[in-house]
Scaffold this active site. Structure first.
Site, PDB file in Angstrom:
ATOM      1  N   SER A  17       0.827  -1.205   0.000  1.00 43.87           N
ATOM      2  CA  SER A  17       0.000   0.000   0.000  1.00 43.87           C
ATOM      3  C   SER A  17       0.861   1.255   0.000  1.00 43.87           C
ATOM      4  O   SER A  17       1.721   1.424   0.880  1.00 43.87           O
ATOM      5  CB  SER A  17      -0.883   0.038   1.257  1.00 43.87           C
ATOM      6  OG  SER A  17      -1.939  -0.861   1.129  1.00 43.87           O
ATOM      7  N   HIS A  29      -3.175   1.025  -4.666  1.00 39.70           N
ATOM      8  CA  HIS A  29      -2.747  -0.151  -5.442  1.00 39.70           C
ATOM      9  C   HIS A  29      -3.201   0.070  -6.890  1.00 39.70           C
ATOM     10  O   HIS A  29      -4.376  -0.100  -7.211  1.00 39.70           O
ATOM     11  CB  HIS A  29      -3.362  -1.438  -4.876  1.00 39.70           C
ATOM     12  CG  HIS A  29      -2.832  -1.802  -3.525  1.00 39.70           C
ATOM     13  ND1 HIS A  29      -1.842  -2.747  -3.347  1.00 39.70           N
ATOM     14  CD2 HIS A  29      -3.117  -1.320  -2.291  1.00 39.70           C
ATOM     15  CE1 HIS A  29      -1.557  -2.849  -2.057  1.00 39.70           C
ATOM     16  NE2 HIS A  29      -2.327  -1.992  -1.392  1.00 39.70           N
ATOM     17  N   HIS A  69      -5.941  -8.657  -1.698  1.00 36.95           N
ATOM     18  CA  HIS A  69      -6.070  -8.982  -0.278  1.00 36.95           C
ATOM     19  C   HIS A  69      -7.320  -9.837  -0.076  1.00 36.95           C
ATOM     20  O   HIS A  69      -8.301  -9.690  -0.808  1.00 36.95           O
ATOM     21  CB  HIS A  69      -6.217  -7.702   0.554  1.00 36.95           C
ATOM     22  CG  HIS A  69      -5.154  -6.678   0.318  1.00 36.95           C
ATOM     23  ND1 HIS A  69      -5.197  -5.809  -0.755  1.00 36.95           N
ATOM     24  CD2 HIS A  69      -4.018  -6.390   0.994  1.00 36.95           C
ATOM     25  CE1 HIS A  69      -4.125  -5.026  -0.722  1.00 36.95           C
ATOM     26  NE2 HIS A  69      -3.392  -5.359   0.319  1.00 36.95           N
ATOM     27  N   TYR A  89      -9.581  -9.463   2.109  1.00 43.29           N
ATOM     28  CA  TYR A  89     -10.785  -8.677   2.421  1.00 43.29           C
ATOM     29  C   TYR A  89     -11.448  -8.080   1.176  1.00 43.29           C
ATOM     30  O   TYR A  89     -12.567  -7.580   1.251  1.00 43.29           O
ATOM     31  CB  TYR A  89     -10.462  -7.561   3.435  1.00 43.29           C
ATOM     32  CG  TYR A  89      -9.449  -6.546   2.952  1.00 43.29           C
ATOM     33  CD1 TYR A  89      -9.788  -5.552   2.037  1.00 43.29           C
ATOM     34  CD2 TYR A  89      -8.140  -6.567   3.421  1.00 43.29           C
ATOM     35  CE1 TYR A  89      -8.853  -4.633   1.580  1.00 43.29           C
ATOM     36  CE2 TYR A  89      -7.198  -5.660   2.985  1.00 43.29           C
ATOM     37  CZ  TYR A  89      -7.569  -4.702   2.064  1.00 43.29           C
ATOM     38  OH  TYR A  89      -6.636  -3.790   1.614  1.00 43.29           O
ATOM     39  N   GLU A  90     -10.753  -8.141   0.015  1.00 38.61           N
ATOM     40  CA  GLU A  90     -11.390  -7.660  -1.216  1.00 38.61           C
ATOM     41  C   GLU A  90     -12.443  -8.664  -1.702  1.00 38.61           C
ATOM     42  O   GLU A  90     -13.197  -8.372  -2.627  1.00 38.61           O
ATOM     43  CB  GLU A  90     -10.334  -7.419  -2.299  1.00 38.61           C
ATOM     44  CG  GLU A  90      -9.428  -6.233  -1.971  1.00 38.61           C
ATOM     45  CD  GLU A  90      -8.295  -6.072  -2.966  1.00 38.61           C
ATOM     46  OE1 GLU A  90      -8.540  -5.532  -4.054  1.00 38.61           O
ATOM     47  OE2 GLU A  90      -7.158  -6.504  -2.656  1.00 38.61           O
ATOM     48  N   ALA A 109       2.776  -2.385   3.907  1.00 35.35           N
ATOM     49  CA  ALA A 109       2.608  -1.402   4.976  1.00 35.35           C
ATOM     50  C   ALA A 109       2.052  -2.163   6.174  1.00 35.35           C
ATOM     51  O   ALA A 109       1.200  -3.036   6.005  1.00 35.35           O
ATOM     52  CB  ALA A 109       1.613  -0.335   4.524  1.00 35.35           C
ATOM     53  N   MET A 136      -2.337  -7.123   6.540  1.00 37.87           N
ATOM     54  CA  MET A 136      -3.409  -7.929   5.934  1.00 37.87           C
ATOM     55  C   MET A 136      -2.961  -8.551   4.605  1.00 37.87           C
ATOM     56  O   MET A 136      -3.773  -8.750   3.704  1.00 37.87           O
ATOM     57  CB  MET A 136      -4.640  -7.043   5.691  1.00 37.87           C
ATOM     58  CG  MET A 136      -5.090  -6.243   6.897  1.00 37.87           C
ATOM     59  SD  MET A 136      -6.350  -5.026   6.465  1.00 37.87           S
ATOM     60  CE  MET A 136      -6.350  -3.988   7.947  1.00 37.87           C
ATOM     61  N   SER A 137      -1.670  -8.833   4.474  1.00 37.60           N
ATOM     62  CA  SER A 137      -1.193  -9.332   3.171  1.00 37.60           C
ATOM     63  C   SER A 137       0.071 -10.176   3.323  1.00 37.60           C
ATOM     64  O   SER A 137       0.409 -10.621   4.414  1.00 37.60           O
ATOM     65  CB  SER A 137      -0.903  -8.138   2.243  1.00 37.60           C
ATOM     66  OG  SER A 137       0.283  -7.481   2.650  1.00 37.60           O
ATOM     67  N   ASN A 171       2.279   2.977  10.881  1.00 36.89           N
ATOM     68  CA  ASN A 171       1.537   3.485  12.044  1.00 36.89           C
ATOM     69  C   ASN A 171       1.875   2.586  13.226  1.00 36.89           C
ATOM     70  O   ASN A 171       2.307   1.449  13.039  1.00 36.89           O
ATOM     71  CB  ASN A 171       0.021   3.457  11.773  1.00 36.89           C
ATOM     72  CG  ASN A 171      -0.471   2.082  11.381  1.00 36.89           C
ATOM     73  OD1 ASN A 171      -0.167   1.579  10.284  1.00 36.89           O
ATOM     74  ND2 ASN A 171      -1.201   1.444  12.269  1.00 36.89           N
ATOM     75  N   HIS A 189      -6.212   4.365   6.862  1.00 38.19           N
ATOM     76  CA  HIS A 189      -5.495   4.070   5.613  1.00 38.19           C
ATOM     77  C   HIS A 189      -4.769   5.308   5.071  1.00 38.19           C
ATOM     78  O   HIS A 189      -3.720   5.187   4.434  1.00 38.19           O
ATOM     79  CB  HIS A 189      -6.491   3.513   4.582  1.00 38.19           C
ATOM     80  CG  HIS A 189      -5.851   2.914   3.367  1.00 38.19           C
ATOM     81  ND1 HIS A 189      -4.904   1.912   3.419  1.00 38.19           N
ATOM     82  CD2 HIS A 189      -6.020   3.172   2.034  1.00 38.19           C
ATOM     83  CE1 HIS A 189      -4.521   1.587   2.192  1.00 38.19           C
ATOM     84  NE2 HIS A 189      -5.178   2.333   1.338  1.00 38.19           N
TER      85      HIS A 189
HETATM   86  O1  LIG Z   1      -0.259  -5.067   3.004  1.00 40.96           O
HETATM   87  P1  LIG Z   1      -0.446  -3.921   2.074  1.00 40.96           P
HETATM   88  O2  LIG Z   1      -0.934  -4.330   0.737  1.00 40.96           O
HETATM   89  O3  LIG Z   1       0.783  -3.055   2.005  1.00 40.96           O
HETATM   90  O4  LIG Z   1      -1.611  -3.006   2.700  1.00 40.96           O
HETATM   91  C1  LIG Z   1      -1.773  -2.708   4.077  1.00 40.96           C
HETATM   92  O5  LIG Z   1      -2.418  -1.458   4.133  1.00 40.96           O
HETATM   93  C2  LIG Z   1      -3.851  -1.641   4.150  1.00 40.96           C
HETATM   94  C3  LIG Z   1      -4.400  -0.947   5.370  1.00 40.96           C
HETATM   95  O6  LIG Z   1      -4.085   0.406   5.393  1.00 40.96           O
HETATM   96  C4  LIG Z   1      -4.083  -3.139   4.228  1.00 40.96           C
HETATM   97  O7  LIG Z   1      -4.371  -3.647   2.953  1.00 40.96           O
HETATM   98  C5  LIG Z   1      -2.764  -3.656   4.730  1.00 40.96           C
HETATM   99  O8  LIG Z   1      -2.519  -5.004   4.398  1.00 40.96           O
HETATM  100  O1  HPA Z   2      -2.174  -1.201  11.845  1.00 46.13           O
HETATM  101  C1  HPA Z   2      -2.371  -1.937  10.858  1.00 46.13           C
HETATM  102  N1  HPA Z   2      -3.077  -3.097  10.966  1.00 46.13           N
HETATM  103  C2  HPA Z   2      -3.309  -3.904   9.904  1.00 46.13           C
HETATM  104  N2  HPA Z   2      -2.863  -3.638   8.695  1.00 46.13           N
HETATM  105  C3  HPA Z   2      -2.151  -2.513   8.519  1.00 46.13           C
HETATM  106  N3  HPA Z   2      -1.595  -2.025   7.409  1.00 46.13           N
HETATM  107  C4  HPA Z   2      -0.976  -0.881   7.731  1.00 46.13           C
HETATM  108  N4  HPA Z   2      -1.142  -0.608   9.046  1.00 46.13           N
HETATM  109  C5  HPA Z   2      -1.878  -1.637   9.561  1.00 46.13           C
END
Ligand SMILES: O=P(O)(O)O[C@H]1O[C@H](CO)[C@@H](O)[C@H]1O
Ligand code: HPA
Length: 292
Positions: A37, A68, A90, A92-93, A120, A223-224, A247, A261
């Site tokens: 992300s 993305h 992901h 969750y999509e 991220a 989440m990835s 974060n 996000h």
């Molecule tokens: O893992 P990437 O794709 O970087 O994205 C991260 O950022 C998103 C949340 O802000 C979620 O999709 C999390 O998995």
């Molecule tokens: O704090 C978080 N939690 C889950 N996924 C994330 N992706 C970026 N930051 C986070």
């Protein structure tokens, strides 16, 4: 086609996509990169680009998440042939887990030997700061504990074995290379290593969940990545992965902070340049010396 069933694309389907791509570019990538992300700028580093929108690639899912772009970019990075996913998929999509990991099998059939994944993530380790880059040394696969693993379904031995080992999922030499390159570039202060925990998302974690994950040994949460790593290792590619700590996970009931996000994308922008330099320098050294 597969989306109705949950057993994944066949070897022949994956091969058809790979052949379709190879017919339209002269680049024969040895390194595959996945942008997390807000980290899509990594793809912009490639020279002599040949770009495919995901919507035009047979069998490919579409990116639905802000940050993305949804483009597969072929090109060279300091002379090295690479392919880069500018946008990943992901759970969750709403895609089946086999579909979000399909690009890893296509990477393999394109000739990719090493996969570099970025993401991220929220920092659980109290020593981590926003902007730190965490080299992933291991993972906790929470959806996997609940039976959601990308290798569920019939196993095709042409990809890999039924029961792949994951204790060596993250290539140790590539971790050392990242550390060496990071220190050389002067990134020592914000380069960390740790364990990444994947959750299903899309809701961010509660305070109790963050506390639990930290106690379980996770340094960062996202989440990835983990599903992609499992499929990449299953088919024998080397894997390096890193998290940008975008974060701090909220661990304290007195805290006013709220994960969002926009902050994730903003931190990506701020660290983009260093992240790109780290990855591009690594790519030039893979296969050149004792890291090969
Ligand atoms: O893992 P990437 O794709 O970087 O994205 C991260 O950022 C998103 C949340 O802000 C979620 O999709 C999390 O998995
Ligand atoms: O704090 C978080 N939690 C889950 N996924 C994330 N992706 C970026 N930051 C986070």
């Amino acid at each position: 086609m597969f989306p109705e069933s949950h057993t994944g694309y066949s070897y022949e389907d994956c091969m058809a996509t790979a052949v379709w791509l190879l017919a339209q570019t002269a680049v024969r990538p040895l390194v595959g990169i996945v942008c997390g992300s807000g980290l899509g700028g990594l793809a912009d580093m490639l020279k002599d680009q040949v770009v495919f929108n995901y919507r035009d690639i047979p069998n490919f899912p579409q990116s639905t998440v802000h940050g993305h772009a949804g483009r597969l970019v072929f090109g060279t990075l300091k002379g090295r042939p690479c392919v880069c996913m500018q946008g990943r998929f992901h759970l969750y999509e709403g895609y089946p887990i086999q579909k979000i990991t399909l690009p890893m099998r296509i990477f393999k059939l394109l000739g990719v030997e090493t996969v570099i994944l970025t993401n991220a993530a929220g920092g659980l380790n109290q020593d981590f700061k926003v902007g730190d880059i965490m080299i992933i040394k291991d993972h906790l696969n929470m959806p996997g504990f609940a039976g959601n693993n990308p290798l569920i379904g019939p196993n095709d031995e042409r990809f890999g074995v039924r029961f792949p080992c994951m204790s060596d999922a993250y290539d140790r030499e590539l971790q050392q290379l990242a550390m060496d390159v990071g220190v050389e570039l002067g990134y020592g202060d914000f380069l960390k290593e740790g364990v990444y925990c994947v959750l299903g998302g899309p809701s961010f974690e509660t305070i109790a969940e963050c506390r639990m994950l930290h106690k379980l040994g996770a340094d960062a949460v996202g989440m990835s990545t983990v599903h992609e790593v499992i499929v990449a290792r299953h088919c024998g590619m080397r894997v390096f992965a890193l998290s940008l700590i975008t974060n701090k996970a909220v661990m304290d009931y007195d805290s006013e902070e709220k994960a969002n996000h926009e902050e994730v994308l903003e931190t990506g922008k701020q660290r983009a340049e260093q992240l790109e330099r780290l990855v591009s320098t690594m790519v030039t050294r893979i296969g050149h010396n004792n890291y090969s």
